[in-house]
Design a protein around this motif. Structure first.
Motif, PDB file in Angstrom:
ATOM      1  N   ARG A   1      43.020  34.196  27.777  1.00  0.00           N
ATOM      2  CA  ARG A   1      41.631  33.936  28.172  1.00  0.00           C
ATOM      3  C   ARG A   1      40.669  34.735  27.300  1.00  0.00           C
ATOM      4  O   ARG A   1      40.992  35.845  26.873  1.00  0.00           O
ATOM      5  N   PRO A   2      39.473  34.204  27.079  1.00  0.00           N
ATOM      6  CA  PRO A   2      38.474  34.991  26.347  1.00  0.00           C
ATOM      7  C   PRO A   2      37.875  36.062  27.246  1.00  0.00           C
ATOM      8  O   PRO A   2      38.047  36.039  28.463  1.00  0.00           O
TER       9      PRO A   2
ATOM     10  N   GLU B   1      48.057  35.560  38.037  1.00  0.00           N
ATOM     11  CA  GLU B   1      48.617  36.919  38.062  1.00  0.00           C
ATOM     12  C   GLU B   1      48.118  37.725  39.254  1.00  0.00           C
ATOM     13  O   GLU B   1      48.749  38.686  39.677  1.00  0.00           O
ATOM     14  N   LEU B   2      46.978  37.320  39.825  1.00  0.00           N
ATOM     15  CA  LEU B   2      46.426  38.053  40.968  1.00  0.00           C
ATOM     16  C   LEU B   2      47.315  37.899  42.186  1.00  0.00           C
ATOM     17  O   LEU B   2      47.509  38.838  42.950  1.00  0.00           O
ATOM     18  N   THR B   3      47.879  36.715  42.372  1.00  0.00           N
ATOM     19  CA  THR B   3      48.774  36.513  43.511  1.00  0.00           C
ATOM     20  C   THR B   3      50.111  37.199  43.325  1.00  0.00           C
ATOM     21  O   THR B   3      50.813  37.458  44.299  1.00  0.00           O
ATOM     22  N   ARG B   4      50.466  37.489  42.055  1.00  0.00           N
ATOM     23  CA  ARG B   4      51.739  38.176  41.810  1.00  0.00           C
ATOM     24  C   ARG B   4      51.598  39.692  41.880  1.00  0.00           C
ATOM     25  O   ARG B   4      52.450  40.367  42.424  1.00  0.00           O
ATOM     26  N   THR B   5      50.523  40.224  41.305  1.00  0.00           N
ATOM     27  CA  THR B   5      50.384  41.678  41.180  1.00  0.00           C
ATOM     28  C   THR B   5      49.436  42.285  42.188  1.00  0.00           C
ATOM     29  O   THR B   5      49.522  43.468  42.472  1.00  0.00           O
ATOM     30  N   GLY B   6      48.504  41.491  42.698  1.00  0.00           N
ATOM     31  CA  GLY B   6      47.508  42.041  43.608  1.00  0.00           C
ATOM     32  C   GLY B   6      46.444  42.864  42.913  1.00  0.00           C
ATOM     33  O   GLY B   6      45.626  43.488  43.574  1.00  0.00           O
ATOM     34  N   LYS B   7      46.417  42.858  41.574  1.00  0.00           N
ATOM     35  CA  LYS B   7      45.463  43.678  40.825  1.00  0.00           C
ATOM     36  C   LYS B   7      44.347  42.810  40.257  1.00  0.00           C
ATOM     37  O   LYS B   7      44.581  41.957  39.404  1.00  0.00           O
ATOM     38  N   ALA B   8      43.142  43.033  40.753  1.00  0.00           N
ATOM     39  CA  ALA B   8      41.983  42.321  40.223  1.00  0.00           C
ATOM     40  C   ALA B   8      41.533  42.977  38.926  1.00  0.00           C
ATOM     41  O   ALA B   8      41.486  44.202  38.827  1.00  0.00           O
ATOM     42  N   THR B   9      41.207  42.170  37.934  1.00  0.00           N
ATOM     43  CA  THR B   9      40.767  42.668  36.641  1.00  0.00           C
ATOM     44  C   THR B   9      39.577  41.833  36.177  1.00  0.00           C
ATOM     45  O   THR B   9      39.217  40.829  36.795  1.00  0.00           O
TER      46      THR B   9
ATOM     47  N   SER C   1      39.739  40.000  33.716  1.00  0.00           N
ATOM     48  CA  SER C   1      40.341  38.729  33.327  1.00  0.00           C
ATOM     49  C   SER C   1      40.463  37.783  34.514  1.00  0.00           C
ATOM     50  O   SER C   1      40.334  36.565  34.364  1.00  0.00           O
ATOM     51  N   SER C   2      40.721  38.318  35.714  1.00  0.00           N
ATOM     52  CA  SER C   2      40.766  37.452  36.892  1.00  0.00           C
ATOM     53  C   SER C   2      39.378  36.934  37.239  1.00  0.00           C
ATOM     54  O   SER C   2      39.231  35.831  37.765  1.00  0.00           O
ATOM     55  N   ASP C   3      38.335  37.720  36.948  1.00  0.00           N
ATOM     56  CA  ASP C   3      36.965  37.210  37.077  1.00  0.00           C
ATOM     57  C   ASP C   3      36.714  36.075  36.081  1.00  0.00           C
ATOM     58  O   ASP C   3      36.056  35.078  36.405  1.00  0.00           O
TER      59      ASP C   3
END
Length: 696
Positions: free
Chosen positions: A609-610, A520-528, A530-532
């Protein structure tokens, strides 16, 4: 009733509505009575000074000031809904607390409300906030005069004029300048502390907006900006008109000295000489000046004698900006760090990457060993990320985080001083293909599992247990450092994104390392957070298997680590993926838990993801905690991922990919499958597609 009276009443009924519509106003300076008598509406820190100047902001950080004409104006034709022509001229000035530094700027604004509820300071200029920026429902039109370059909104520099419609990303912007009668373009600085005059003229017939700026009373013959736009869809029938200004980490006094506005006409230019004068620095006491003059000869002699010495000292002195005094931990001197690293010589080099070099050093006084990260001149990290790193890391305290001891800045050199980790980074202990891997050194399974639990605990602290949320954004084996006892410590927060709890964690660039980037990071550009978690999942599998998330030397079936592990897990052959260098010496239950956690965290759907709290509980669990089976990745993922990645590639400049991968990988899915005569897993389809489109 006589005919002439009837005609008079009919005429009066037509004239009165037109007369009731306010078509213009003028402020030649301001008076304190204006605000009290509702001649102008102020909020935030805006105030009118005794001199007649309207001061929108003062020398205080992160504040907002608003000044609006108190009544709504009719901006659209009630018959056809077309926006009227309007024109305004105003005199303004920005006086930074520290010369050459802005903080942030002001804007002429037309808005549905004069309070602008929920607006934020700093880069939002008191106009919008993180949640509504860019929304079509804002109905906000502004002309910004910005003195800070905000990468979040794509600012061109720190001295520009921009036209903003429902957004802080300008539709068009340019450096501040004016055209002379000879047609020559002359640059001017908003931050110079001088009075400037600006004109904003909208042609409702031609649908063109012109913006002009000048340091003089007369209007230049040619506008600085000319932008075709139909404001009929942006403005309501009735709107408020005024100004908004804000300050950020650095502050600036934003002044308004005069203002003319005209609807369906041309606003009269202001005579700058007739307006209140800007506050001047206080003059020195004449007695003091005389005393200084009387002793100048003696001082001059001393200066001449010490000229060479002083020149040397000035040349090598640390330049300390005012904002640096507010930053977190200990500030080292440049000479101290230069001595500690023996002049930053290559023999002391520990490593290097996209953000500069890291040297080993020994502090002269304490003799403590440290690691000094020297950000290179050409680095893209820059002052903004440097300040963020100091402000966040300097306050973090956790046994599994690399502690920031202090920092230093000298001209273009940015230096961070960390605890020295004698065993280097985790990747050197995992991969046999690395030349830098310590010879005859093997991480036992108990050590690996302790490292994973430590990194998970550190991430939980960053995500939930500190007063702010910190998103690391670059979790990988090379950023996990090992102390003398081989305990894992998470380091390199150069990419960390710090934001308040509950805020929208939006980012302006996709940064990280290929193989650790959540889909989702490559689609939205938003780090969260969950991306960590996704990146942590890649790290877990990396540690269990002793292989990189993407191994360009592997067969096509094993190229993508998570696909290979999932295939073996699904077929009950998960022991095949355990690092063969362990020789079968590992705790079977712990490895099974680690693989489950790695697969759950690596799930392509963020919602599946947890959290890090759950991941820590699973890894620390023991018999009392039941670790669930990892959910299967959805089929058909490659379609959605590919579409998102195509948007990503077209939305970001090529420089954004500089940190994407530690090696050059450009295989295509078809070539890989053909070479191996086999199949790739459901996650690999999208990964192959991405790899074939990005040269990293």
């Amino acid at each position: 009733m006589p005919k002439n009276i009837t005609f008079f009443l009919l005429l009066l009924s037509l004239v009165l509505p037109a007369a009731s519509q306010q078509d213009g106003f003028s402020y030649i300076g301001f008076s304190r009575g204006d605000a009290n008598s509702s001649n102008i509406s102020l909020n935030g820190v805006a105030e009118i000074e005794d001199s007649g100047i309207l001061r929108l902001t003062n020398e205080t950080s992160r504040l907002i000031g608003h000044a609006f004409y108190p009544d709504r104006l009719q901006f659209k034709n009630a018959t056809d809904g077309a926006a009227f022509s309007f024109s305004t001229a105003f005199a303004f000035a920005a006086v930074p607390e520290y010369t050459t530094l802005g903080g942030h700027g002001l804007a002429f604004v037309i808005a549905p409300s004069k309070e602008l509820q929920g607006a934020l300071p700093s880069q939002y200029l008191g106009l919008l906030n993180a949640s509504d920026v860019g929304n079509f429902s804002n109905h906000v039109f502004a002309v910004e005069f910005d003195t800070v370059q905000d990468f979040e909104f794509g600012d061109i520099n720190d001295n520009h004029v921009g036209i903003d419609i429902n957004n802080l990303v300008s539709n068009i912007s340019t450096a501040v300048a004016y055209y002379g009668n000879d047609g020559k373009k002359n640059n001017i600085s908003i931050k110079a502390g001088h009075t400037l005059q600006a004109w904003v003229d909208y042609d409702g017939v031609g649908k063109v907006l012109n913006v002009t700026v000048s340091p003089f009373s007369s209007k230049p013959p040619r506008p600085l900006l000319s932008f075709p736009v139909d404001l009929s869809t942006i403005l309501h029938d009735q709107m408020f008109v005024g100004f908004s200004a804000s300050t950020g980490l650095l502050s600036s006094s934003h002044y308004l000295l005069g203002w003319n506005f005209k609807m369906n006409g041309i606003a009269r230019s202001l005579d700058l000489a007739s307006l209140p004068a800007l506050p001047q620095p206080k003059k020195k006491d004449p007695t003091f000046v005389i005393a200084i003059s009387a002793t100048s000869v003696a001082v001059l002699i001393a200066i001449i004698v010490a000229a060479v010495y002083l020149f040397y000292k000035i040349k090598n002195a640390d330049v300390i900006e005012p904002w640096e005094l507010e930053m977190g931990p200990h500030r080292f001197s440049y000479s101290e760090l230069k001595s500690a690293t023996k002049g930053f010589r290559d023999r002391e080099l520990l490593g290097f990457g996209g953000f500069g070099k890291v040297y080993k050093g020994t502090l002269p006084v304490s003799r403590a060993e440290v690691a000094v990260k020297r950000v290179s001149h050409e680095s893209r990290q820059g002052i903004r990320e440097f300040v963020a790193e100091i402000g966040s890391i300097g306050q973090l305290r956790h046994r599994n985080l690399v502690q920031l001891q202090g920092w230093c800045r000298r001209r273009a050199d940015l230096l961070l001083v960390y605890d020295y980790m004698p065993n280097g980074s985790l990747d050197k202990f995992l991969f046999f293909d690395d030349e830098s891997r310590p010879s005859k050194t093997l991480l036992l399974w108990a050590q690996r599992f302790r490292i994973l639990r430590g990194v998970a605990s550190a991430l939980l602290y960053l995500h939930e247990e500190w007063e702010h949320v910190v998103i690391h954004r670059d979790i990988k084996a090379s950023n996990v450092l090992l102390d003398a006892d081989l305990n894992g410590r998470l380091g390199d927060f150069g990419l960390a994104k710090l934001y308040e709890h509950g805020a929208n964690p939006s980012t302006t660039r996709v940064v990280g390392t290929l193989g650790y980037l959540a889909p989702e990071l490559t689609r939205t550009g938003k780090a969260t957070t969950s991306s960590d978690v996704f990146a942590f999942g890649a790290l877990v599998l990396e540690v269990v298997c002793g292989r990189r998330p993407i191994d360009h030397k592997a067969t096509p079936e094993e190229l993508i680590l998570v696909d290979w592990v999932w295939e073996r897990w699904s077929s009950g052959r998960w022991t095949d993926v355990v690092d063969p260098s362990l020789g079968g010496n590992y705790d079977r239950e712990e490895v099974e838990v680690a693989i489950k956690v790695g697969l759950m965290c690596s799930h392509p759907a963020a919602a599946a993801r947890p959290t890090m709290r759950e991941a820590v509980r699973y890894l620390d669990g023991g018999d009392a905690v039941e670790v669930p089976e990892p959910p299967s990745p959805p089929m058909g993922l490659e379609g959605n991922s590919q579409a998102g990645f195509d948007d990503f590639v077209h939305s970001y400049p090529s420089s954004s990919f500089d940190k994407l991968s530690p090696c050059s990988i450009t295989p295509t899915r078809d070539a890989a499958v053909s070479a191996g005569h086999g199949k790739v897993g459901p996650l690999a389809h999208s990964t192959f597609s991405r790899l074939s489109r990005v040269s990293v």
